[in-house]
Design a protein around this motif. Sequence first.
Motif, mmCIF file in Angstrom:
data_model
loop_
_atom_site.group_PDB
_atom_site.id
_atom_site.type_symbol
_atom_site.label_atom_id
_atom_site.label_comp_id
_atom_site.label_asym_id
_atom_site.label_seq_id
_atom_site.Cartn_x
_atom_site.Cartn_y
_atom_site.Cartn_z
ATOM 1 N N THR A 166 0.829 -1.217 0.000
ATOM 2 C CA THR A 166 0.000 0.000 0.000
ATOM 3 C C THR A 166 0.857 1.258 0.000
ATOM 4 O OG1 THR A 166 -0.099 -0.049 2.441
ATOM 5 C CG2 THR A 166 -1.883 -1.149 1.239
ATOM 6 N N ASP A 167 2.148 1.135 -0.307
ATOM 7 C CA ASP A 167 3.079 2.261 -0.223
ATOM 8 C C ASP A 167 3.027 3.096 -1.506
ATOM 9 O OD1 ASP A 167 5.003 4.023 0.471
ATOM 10 O OD2 ASP A 167 6.613 2.570 0.752
ATOM 11 N N VAL A 168 1.976 3.893 -1.640
ATOM 12 C CA VAL A 168 1.815 4.750 -2.807
ATOM 13 C C VAL A 168 2.848 5.875 -2.807
ATOM 14 C CG1 VAL A 168 0.243 6.380 -3.941
ATOM 15 C CG2 VAL A 168 -0.631 4.214 -3.108
ATOM 16 N N PRO A 201 -2.349 -0.253 -7.352
ATOM 17 C CA PRO A 201 -2.992 -1.533 -7.016
ATOM 18 C C PRO A 201 -4.456 -1.549 -7.426
ATOM 19 C CG PRO A 201 -2.655 -0.207 -5.036
ATOM 20 C CD PRO A 201 -1.936 0.502 -6.149
ATOM 21 N N MET A 227 -5.800 5.732 -1.083
ATOM 22 C CA MET A 227 -5.055 4.719 -0.340
ATOM 23 C C MET A 227 -5.091 5.003 1.164
ATOM 24 S SD MET A 227 -3.576 1.900 -0.396
ATOM 25 C CE MET A 227 -3.201 1.581 -2.115
ATOM 26 N N ASP A 228 -4.997 6.247 1.536
ATOM 27 C CA ASP A 228 -5.101 6.607 2.955
ATOM 28 C C ASP A 228 -6.458 6.185 3.525
ATOM 29 O OD1 ASP A 228 -2.582 7.673 2.967
ATOM 30 O OD2 ASP A 228 -3.225 9.749 2.753
ATOM 31 N N LYS A 230 -8.357 3.719 2.381
ATOM 32 C CA LYS A 230 -8.377 2.255 2.450
ATOM 33 C C LYS A 230 -7.629 1.761 3.688
ATOM 34 C CE LYS A 230 -10.423 1.216 -1.516
ATOM 35 N NZ LYS A 230 -11.669 0.418 -1.609
ATOM 36 N N ILE A 231 -6.469 2.331 3.949
ATOM 37 C CA ILE A 231 -5.662 1.916 5.103
ATOM 38 C C ILE A 231 -6.393 2.229 6.402
ATOM 39 C CG2 ILE A 231 -3.528 2.376 6.363
ATOM 40 C CD1 ILE A 231 -2.184 2.870 3.665
#
Length: 296
Positions: A166-168, A201, A227-228, A230-231
């Motif tokens: 998940t490291d965008v 992703p 992404m933030d 989602k995390i």
Amino acid sequence: MPPKKITTPMTDAAIKQLIAQGVADALAEYEANRSSGNGNDSHDSGSGRRTERATRECTYSDFLKCQPLNFKGTEGVVGLTQWFEKMESVFHISKCTIACQIKFATCTLLGSALTWWNSYVKNVGHDAAYGMPWKTLMKMMTAKYCPRSEIKKLEIEIWNLKVKGTDVVSYTQCFKDLALMCGRLVPEESDEVEKYVGGLPDMIQGSVMASKPKTMQDAIEFATKLMDQKIRTFAESQAENKRRLDNNSSDNNAKQPPFKRQNVARAYSAEPSEKKEYELYHCATSASFTITVCAL
């Protein structure tokens, strides 16, 4: 009876002269305000007009205060990439105008890079050299100081680049570094956006694509935001599951009958006489069982 006023009609020439005089007075007032030292084109608050401060053009001194990097031509692909990145950052911070970008940037060249640039200026002329866009200079310097074999490796790397986990953020930085050197692979910003979105992703790629970002900045900001979210959602779900498991474990412990633990404690805490009676009873029972089997 008041005296009768006599009005004399104005000729066209007089009207034009009056208009010209008004324009001249207004221009004189404007020049006086601009050169008064306060750097604005404003009127007092009673006039009802908003005060506006003129934007001061970036000077070379302002440019140098942002500490641009030097480039000698011997630093290789990594050094040239860092020079590009730092220069674009300095352009933004110093608010350097497009007209001054090449002039200021090439002042940071040293050694063989400066010799190459001076030779180019001599061949094409001062106006043509300093009037080129920044992107054109980047392509020229990439072709000059980065071997084709090295660029090919970078193109393969950016083509296969994907987000790890998940490291965008790390993906974005790596992509930007590679895109600076791979102008042939992503010649336009639209190509760059398409390639960037392709490496995201599956969990966010479709949403970013559906947003139809027009610039790299739009794509990066939207992808990072998604992404933030989602995390954060996943972390909240994990915390909720843990809380439920802890509650269920507490309920099960509260409902469990305690007699087994008490019997065990009773066996270990029995007096010697009690243990002896238990052993006799056990032996008698076992003997009875043995006799019965033999009789059968």
